[in-house]
Scaffold this motif. Structure first.
Motif, PDB file in Angstrom:
ATOM      1  N   ARG A 145       1.088   1.435  -6.586  1.00  0.00           N
ATOM      2  CA  ARG A 145       1.921   0.652  -7.474  1.00  0.00           C
ATOM      3  C   ARG A 145       2.154  -0.737  -6.893  1.00  0.00           C
ATOM      4  NH1 ARG A 145       6.647   4.617  -9.106  1.00  0.00           N
ATOM      5  NH2 ARG A 145       7.084   4.137  -6.942  1.00  0.00           N
ATOM      6  N   ALA A 146       2.342  -1.690  -7.776  1.00  0.00           N
ATOM      7  CA  ALA A 146       2.621  -3.048  -7.317  1.00  0.00           C
ATOM      8  C   ALA A 146       3.834  -3.021  -6.395  1.00  0.00           C
ATOM      9  CB  ALA A 146       2.887  -3.963  -8.505  1.00  0.00           C
ATOM     10  N   GLY A 147       3.738  -3.695  -5.250  1.00  0.00           N
ATOM     11  CA  GLY A 147       4.847  -3.732  -4.306  1.00  0.00           C
ATOM     12  C   GLY A 147       4.731  -2.700  -3.198  1.00  0.00           C
ATOM     13  N   ASP A 148       3.818  -1.728  -3.348  1.00  0.00           N
ATOM     14  CA  ASP A 148       3.624  -0.748  -2.275  1.00  0.00           C
ATOM     15  C   ASP A 148       3.151  -1.449  -1.009  1.00  0.00           C
ATOM     16  OD1 ASP A 148       4.363   1.418  -3.700  1.00  0.00           O
ATOM     17  OD2 ASP A 148       2.343   2.226  -4.044  1.00  0.00           O
ATOM     18  N   VAL A 149       3.622  -0.952   0.118  1.00  0.00           N
ATOM     19  CA  VAL A 149       3.114  -1.443   1.404  1.00  0.00           C
ATOM     20  C   VAL A 149       2.045  -0.472   1.872  1.00  0.00           C
ATOM     21  CG1 VAL A 149       3.688  -1.940   3.799  1.00  0.00           C
ATOM     22  CG2 VAL A 149       5.296  -2.531   1.974  1.00  0.00           C
ATOM     23  N   VAL A 150       0.870  -1.023   2.181  1.00  0.00           N
ATOM     24  CA  VAL A 150      -0.222  -0.137   2.587  1.00  0.00           C
ATOM     25  C   VAL A 150      -0.730  -0.517   3.972  1.00  0.00           C
ATOM     26  CG1 VAL A 150      -1.007   0.400   0.252  1.00  0.00           C
ATOM     27  CG2 VAL A 150      -1.919  -1.624   1.437  1.00  0.00           C
ATOM     28  N   GLU A 151      -1.348   0.503   4.576  1.00  0.00           N
ATOM     29  CA  GLU A 151      -1.958   0.317   5.893  1.00  0.00           C
ATOM     30  C   GLU A 151      -3.463   0.249   5.671  1.00  0.00           C
ATOM     31  OE1 GLU A 151      -2.549   3.128   9.856  1.00  0.00           O
ATOM     32  OE2 GLU A 151      -1.198   3.733   8.251  1.00  0.00           O
ATOM     33  N   VAL A 152      -4.125  -0.753   6.262  1.00  0.00           N
ATOM     34  CA  VAL A 152      -5.574  -0.898   6.074  1.00  0.00           C
ATOM     35  C   VAL A 152      -6.302   0.008   7.063  1.00  0.00           C
ATOM     36  CG1 VAL A 152      -7.509  -2.486   6.186  1.00  0.00           C
ATOM     37  CG2 VAL A 152      -5.305  -3.267   5.295  1.00  0.00           C
ATOM     38  N   LEU A 153      -7.181   0.880   6.530  1.00  0.00           N
ATOM     39  CA  LEU A 153      -7.927   1.785   7.403  1.00  0.00           C
ATOM     40  C   LEU A 153      -9.320   1.224   7.695  1.00  0.00           C
ATOM     41  CD1 LEU A 153      -6.965   5.079   5.543  1.00  0.00           C
ATOM     42  CD2 LEU A 153      -5.906   4.140   7.605  1.00  0.00           C
ATOM     43  N   ALA A 154      -9.901   0.536   6.712  1.00  0.00           N
ATOM     44  CA  ALA A 154     -11.251  -0.014   6.911  1.00  0.00           C
ATOM     45  C   ALA A 154     -11.456  -1.171   5.946  1.00  0.00           C
ATOM     46  CB  ALA A 154     -12.310   1.060   6.666  1.00  0.00           C
ATOM     47  N   VAL A 155     -12.290  -2.107   6.343  1.00  0.00           N
ATOM     48  CA  VAL A 155     -12.648  -3.228   5.476  1.00  0.00           C
ATOM     49  C   VAL A 155     -14.165  -3.201   5.305  1.00  0.00           C
ATOM     50  CG1 VAL A 155     -12.540  -5.725   5.152  1.00  0.00           C
ATOM     51  CG2 VAL A 155     -10.721  -4.565   6.409  1.00  0.00           C
ATOM     52  N   ASP A 156     -14.604  -3.209   4.040  1.00  0.00           N
ATOM     53  CA  ASP A 156     -16.035  -3.099   3.754  1.00  0.00           C
ATOM     54  C   ASP A 156     -16.674  -1.934   4.503  1.00  0.00           C
ATOM     55  OD1 ASP A 156     -16.403  -4.920   1.802  1.00  0.00           O
ATOM     56  OD2 ASP A 156     -17.105  -6.545   3.117  1.00  0.00           O
ATOM     57  N   GLY A 157     -15.955  -0.813   4.542  1.00  0.00           N
ATOM     58  CA  GLY A 157     -16.500   0.402   5.122  1.00  0.00           C
ATOM     59  C   GLY A 157     -16.457   0.477   6.636  1.00  0.00           C
ATOM     60  N   LYS A 158     -15.986  -0.574   7.279  1.00  0.00           N
ATOM     61  CA  LYS A 158     -15.956  -0.540   8.748  1.00  0.00           C
ATOM     62  C   LYS A 158     -14.515  -0.571   9.250  1.00  0.00           C
ATOM     63  CE  LYS A 158     -19.127  -3.870   9.802  1.00  0.00           C
ATOM     64  NZ  LYS A 158     -19.842  -4.712  10.767  1.00  0.00           N
ATOM     65  N   THR A 159     -14.211   0.266  10.241  1.00  0.00           N
ATOM     66  CA  THR A 159     -12.874   0.259  10.826  1.00  0.00           C
ATOM     67  C   THR A 159     -12.714  -0.968  11.720  1.00  0.00           C
ATOM     68  OG1 THR A 159     -13.602   1.456  12.758  1.00  0.00           O
ATOM     69  CG2 THR A 159     -12.823   2.774  10.905  1.00  0.00           C
ATOM     70  N   ALA A 160     -11.475  -1.228  12.110  1.00  0.00           N
ATOM     71  CA  ALA A 160     -11.203  -2.373  12.991  1.00  0.00           C
ATOM     72  C   ALA A 160     -12.011  -2.251  14.275  1.00  0.00           C
ATOM     73  CB  ALA A 160      -9.712  -2.448  13.295  1.00  0.00           C
ATOM     74  N   ALA A 161     -12.106  -1.015  14.792  1.00  0.00           N
ATOM     75  CA  ALA A 161     -12.846  -0.806  16.038  1.00  0.00           C
ATOM     76  C   ALA A 161     -14.317  -1.175  15.857  1.00  0.00           C
ATOM     77  CB  ALA A 161     -12.699   0.642  16.489  1.00  0.00           C
TER      78      ALA A 161
END
Lengths: 305, 737
Positions: free
Chosen positions: B168-184
């Motif tokens: 929903r608009a306003g939800d705070v989310v945690e990013v797990l991956a961007v373009d299929g790749k994790t931060a690591a």
């Protein structure tokens, strides 16, 4: 002469590149980084810091970035302090230079005097006294001489300040500490140079012609007798003017020597490489100046080339 | 907080020896000259322990920098004479029932040095600055308790802008991956993921203060160049024609500024796929939880894919809310009873957005700086001194006794002490007197004082190299700590307890009652809130050769052939004391246990790198707290995933005990549980505490109201000089102020 200068300058560029490259890789090979402290930051915090300073890039990319900067004499921003490397050099080099000039004045004046005296009175009391003084100058390290001078003149007699660069009087003790060491060497070089010169035929001729002893020693003898001193003055001036870590620390002079050593301890890569290249530039130019000075002092050297 | 390392050299020792033997110390009441100060009663000259690395509260971290920084920048609270928070910009604060929401009420008298009022928005801006990745602040973890703080710091907390994919608009989310790749994965490839906050303008962008006309722009971003959105004015879910965006343009030293949001008409990474999930209720801003909910584990939340265009990283994801111009609320993930203790910390001292935006890395230069504290910056001669003068805009003029404050940068301990001796500075605090001087000064001069300091000196044991608990306990039992101050001569407080404190024997009767101990109880106690809260750490494994040998025998049986017959002990250069302690430990372990010890000395950064990387067996270490709280400042380093867990000690019982502490709301009940956790740790001996640090303080007899305190944060601006001190008739010859 022109060819000599151009050749030396070209060589200098190669030397500077070598200094920059070796210092860049040597410091990065040393364990620990600029942001390692007792209290370690969480990985996410470290990552932001590394990104800001490009420390997350492959070393060769960092090296390319660094060389491009060096070519423009832009060494970037200190990683530990809020100034750029250029500002750090501009802020602190003048203190070192001032201290160095005072020390050099003391060293040359006293050193040449002692050396000439010793040569003139070879193997007599004057010689032994002068050489003992010079030996003390050479062998007592500055971290001993400095505190002793502080103890006597600052803490005991309250004549001079014990620390900080504030006005002319505050430079007297550090300049003496630094100068006495170089004085010893200069005295010995002057003595041996003079001894050799005074045995030359042209000196004998001068004496035979009835030139006064004072003129023989100070005018005819000293000119050639100083050649070894001039050779030594190149690196000595570079060393003196670029700053002495120990003396600057003991007397809290905010010179470049202290910043340089601190940058190694802090792993402040840009400052260290920047200051090293600055030193190297200085040394190259001074050695060139020495070569030119030879020619001025002794026309035979100039003509041979 | 890092503390300047003692850099005593041979020179220091020599100067001291020479001073003591050859000249003989002056036989006076005070050490050295006491200058006449009748011409400068409102000018304090202070010997600081070195050159501050900067003056920006968001990025500096050394105690050396805090002295000028806290004089220049006001906080919600300030340090009182005891080093504890006292109201400053905030007049009072409320703590919610779940101890997760802290509301500070500001008065309206605060002014920046440019005349602008200081409001709650300035405090919020500082929080955003400290945590935003573009600031790259080493202090970001100081705000770690705030909801989503570290997630935001690594760019992984975002706000959903419209209803999409079950969010929903306003939800705070945690990013797990961007373009299929994790931060690591992105990290391993030496690149950063595309950031949906990046925008471009099809026309050049004129960066300016919020609402200012184009003519007042101070920087221009070329058309098509990347800028990153930091925040939006107004409601981010309903951007309108009057919405502006605060953006970062990362070129050169960088620059920040406001532009109308509509001008950011190109979104290059709108199509990037973010894999996200909603954060747990305890991380959701604006959500209060009951005790039962606090103790419930986080519910499972599905991961979904959304487009870059629909998620923005905005400060709204953080646990910080401005309620009105004079009210600000902070929300923490867990009950954080000690949150008020960080309200005087640098991370919550507002910085001026108008100056920071224009010169992000240069705004503290004399030409640009805008300050809020009792003093203003007049001059800064690097590595020499900082000149401060009374700030005419400071709201609480009555408290400021000084017109001028000179802070000398004295890197060298001997030089500082010598300078003090000749009357060059009026006071020096912290550990800035060479050890070799101390034994001559102690008990002899009235202007020398030894005070306890919030730090512990210890040895650490690599628990993967020495997995036997019995072996580690044997090492701990074998050390007679009482000998240490006898050869270090610095007045150190020997201890076998981990959390540092004041010797119980020195407490007042009221504090004894508060701590629940009697005067003959051995050990130390940490006073956390005057008259309210005291923590007595569990006893450690103090010197007992019999027990040491018994434990060693158990270790021998347990380990068999793997029993180590010799160990190495690492310490760092730069302090004579480290070497003396290393040699003492070597002798003790040899004598009591028959273990041969090899000593290894290392340069500081190498030492840090080796101990952190696990390349050691046993080593010395020191730990300094920012404020007196074992839970926040001392025990977290023993948690399995702590970057400071150099002992590599990971104990499920300790982890469980620490987890049990987190939801407890009552502070005293918390301390009881915390003590259990500390007991588990100290009994398992991953470290061996040796002594509580002390600070060595000197101040000339005419200095008034400069009291050294536990965290070494004396409010310098409250000090003053009394030229008539010699006619004093107050206690110990001082007139009553």
């Amino acid at each position: 002469m022109i060819r000599l200068i151009v050749g030396r300058l070209a060589m200098g560029v190669v030397v500077l590149w070598a200094v920059a490259t070796v210092s860049f890789f040597a410091l990065r090979a040393a364990p620990g980084g600029p942001f390692d402290e007792e209290r370690a930051a969480p990985p996410e915090v470290m990552r932001n810091i590394e990104e800001r300073y490009h420390l997350n890039e492959p070393v060769l990319v960092q090296y390319g970035r660094f060389l491009a900067g060096v070519a423009r004499f832009d060494f970037g921003h200190s990683m530990k302090r809020q100034q750029t490397v250029g500002e750090i050099i501009r802020n602190h080099a003048p203190y070192s230079a001032r201290l160095g000039v005072f020390a050099l004045t003391i060293a040359i004046t006293l050193g040449v005097l002692l050396g000439v005296l010793a040569a003139h009175r070879q193997n007599r009391l004057g010689d032994h006294a002068a050489m003992t003084i010079s030996l003390i100058g050479i062998s007592v390290p500055s971290f001993v001489l400095g505190p002793v001078l502080i103890m006597v003149f600052a803490l005991g007699l309250f004549w001079l300040p014990p620390a900080r660069a504030e006005g002319f009087s505050s430079y007297i003790l550090p300049a003496a500490t630094l100068g006495l060491i170089y004085m010893g060497t200069i005295a010995r070089l002057t003595r041996s140079g003079m001894l050799e010169t005074l045995r030359q035929d042209y000196i004998r001729t001068a004496r035979a012609k009835g030139v006064s002893e004072r003129a023989v020693v100070w005018k005819h003898g000293l000119r050639l007798g100083l050649i070894p001193v001039v050779t030594y003055l190149g690196p000595a001036t570079a060393g003196l003017i670029s700053g002495s870590f120990v003396v600057e620390k003991v007397f809290q002079i905010p010179g470049l020597g202290y910043s340089f050593v601190a940058s190694i301890q802090d792993r402040d890569y840009p400052v260290l490489t920047g200051v090293l290249v600055f030193y190297a530039t200085f040394l190259v130019l001074l050695n060139l100046a020495v070569d030119i000075a030879y020619g001025v002092i002794d026309p035979r050297i100039r003509d041979k080339r | 907080m890092t503390v300047p390392r003692a850099r005593s050299t041979t020179a220091a020792a020599l100067a001291a020896a020479a001073l003591a033997c050859a000249c003989g110390l002056p036989d006076t009441e005070y050490f050295g000259q006491v200058p006449d100060v009748s011409d400068r009663p409102r000018h304090l000259r202070f010997c600081n322990s070195g050159e501050p690395e900067g003056l920006d509260p968001a990025t500096v971290s050394s105690t050396t920098a805090m002295k000028p920084v806290y004089a220049l920048f006001d906080g919600l609270t300030d340090y009182d004479q005891n080093g504890l928070p006292e109201p400053s910009l905030a007049t009072h604060w409320d703590v919610s029932d779940d101890v997760r929401r802290f509301t500070f009420h500001l008065h309206d008298k605060g002014r920046w040095s440019n005349g602008r009022p200081i409001t709650a928005h300035d405090v919020r801006y500082q929080v955003i600055r400290v945590l935003h990745p573009s600031t790259a602040s080493v202090n970001a973890d100081g705000l770690e308790p705030l909801k989503n703080a570290l997630l935001y710091n690594r760019g992984a907390a975002r706000m959903v802008l419209r209803d999409t994919a079950g969010l929903r608009a306003g939800d705070v989310v945690e990013v797990l991956a961007v373009d299929g790749k994790t931060a690591a994965a992105w990290n391993a490839a030496d690149t950063s993921p595309p950031d949906a906050n990046v925008r471009r303008g099809s026309a050049p962008l004129a960066l300016r203060d919020l609402g200012a006309p184009v003519a007042d722009a101070y920087a221009t971003v070329p058309a098509g160049a990347d800028v990153t959105i930091v925040e939006l004015s107004g409601d981010p879910l309903r951007p309108g024609r009057d919405t502006w965006a605060y953006v970062h343009f990362n070129r050169g030293d960088g620059v920040y500024g406001w532009v109308p949001y509509a001008e950011l008409d190109v979104a290059p990474h709108a199509g990037v796929t973010y894999r996200v999930r909603v954060v747990a209720p305890r991380h959701t801003p604006g959500v209060a939880l009951t005790q039962a909910q606090l103790e419930t584990p986080d519910p499972p939340r599905p991961a979904v894919d959304v487009a870059g265009a629909d998620v923005l990283m905005l400060p709204e994801v953080l646990g910080v809310r401005v309620l009105d111009d004079h009210t600000i609320a902070f929300e923490t993930t867990h009950p954080t009873p000690w949150f008020v203790s960080i309200s005087n910390n640098r991370v919550l001292r507002p910085t001026p957005r108008e100056a920071v935006s224009r010169w992000p890395r240069r705004w503290t230069d004399v030409a640009h700086i805008v300050t809020s504290g009792p003093m203003r910056l007049v001059a800064w001669r690097q590595r020499d001194r900082i000149e401060l003068a009374r700030s005419p805009t400071y709201w609480n003029q009555d408290e400021v006794k000084l017109d001028r404050l000179t802070i000398f940068a004295m890197d060298d301990q001997s030089a500082a002490t010598n300078f003090y001796f000749t009357g060059g500075c009026d006071a020096l605090t912290a550990n800035h007197v060479p050890a070799s001087y101390v034994r001559k000064l102690k008990g002899r001069y009235k202007d020398f004082e030894i005070n306890p300091y919030l730090g512990i000196y210890m040895t650490i044991t690599h628990t993967e190299v020495f997995p036997s608990r019995h072996f580690r306990r044997a090492l701990a039992y074998a050390i007679d700590r009482t000998q240490i101050p006898k050869f270090l001569h610095g007045g150190q407080v020997p201890t076998a307890q981990f959390t540092p404190g004041v010797p119980i024997a020195q407490l007042s009767d009221a504090d004894l009652a508060l701590c629940g101990v009697t005067r003959d109880t051995p050990g130390v106690a940490m006073l956390m809130i005057t008259g309210e809260l005291c923590y007595v750490p569990p006893p450690g494994l103090d010197f007992d050769p019999e027990k040491a040998r018994a434990e060693l025998e158990l270790a021998r049986q347990e380990l068999g052939d793997a029993f180590p017959s010799s160990i190495t002990f690492k310490f760092n250069q730069g302090n004579e004391g480290h070497k003396l302690i290393a040699e003492y430990l070597q002798a003790q372990w040899q004598q009591v246990l028959g273990i041969s010890v090899t000593l290894e000395v290392q340069e500081w950064k190498t030492f840090l790198s080796d101990t952190k990387g696990g390349r050691y067996q046993t080593a010395r270490f020191g730990w300094i707290g920012n404020f007196p709280d074992a839970e926040a400042e001392f025990l977290p380093m023993f948690q399995c995933d702590s970057p400071n867990n150099r002992a590599r000690w990971c104990n499920p019982a300790f982890e469980a005990a620490m987890a049990e502490v987190k939801p407890i709301r009552d502070r005293k009940a918390r301390l009881v549980k915390l003590r259990e956790a500390e007991r588990i740790m100290i009994e398992d001996a991953p470290i061996i505490p040796l002594y509580v640090y002390v600070q060595l303080n000197m101040q000339k007899p005419y200095v008034r109201d400069l009291s050294p305190n536990f965290p070494d944060q004396p409010p310098l601006h409250e000090a003053w000089l009394d030229p008539t001190w010699r006619q004093g008739d107050g206690p110990d010859g001082r007139p009553a102020p």
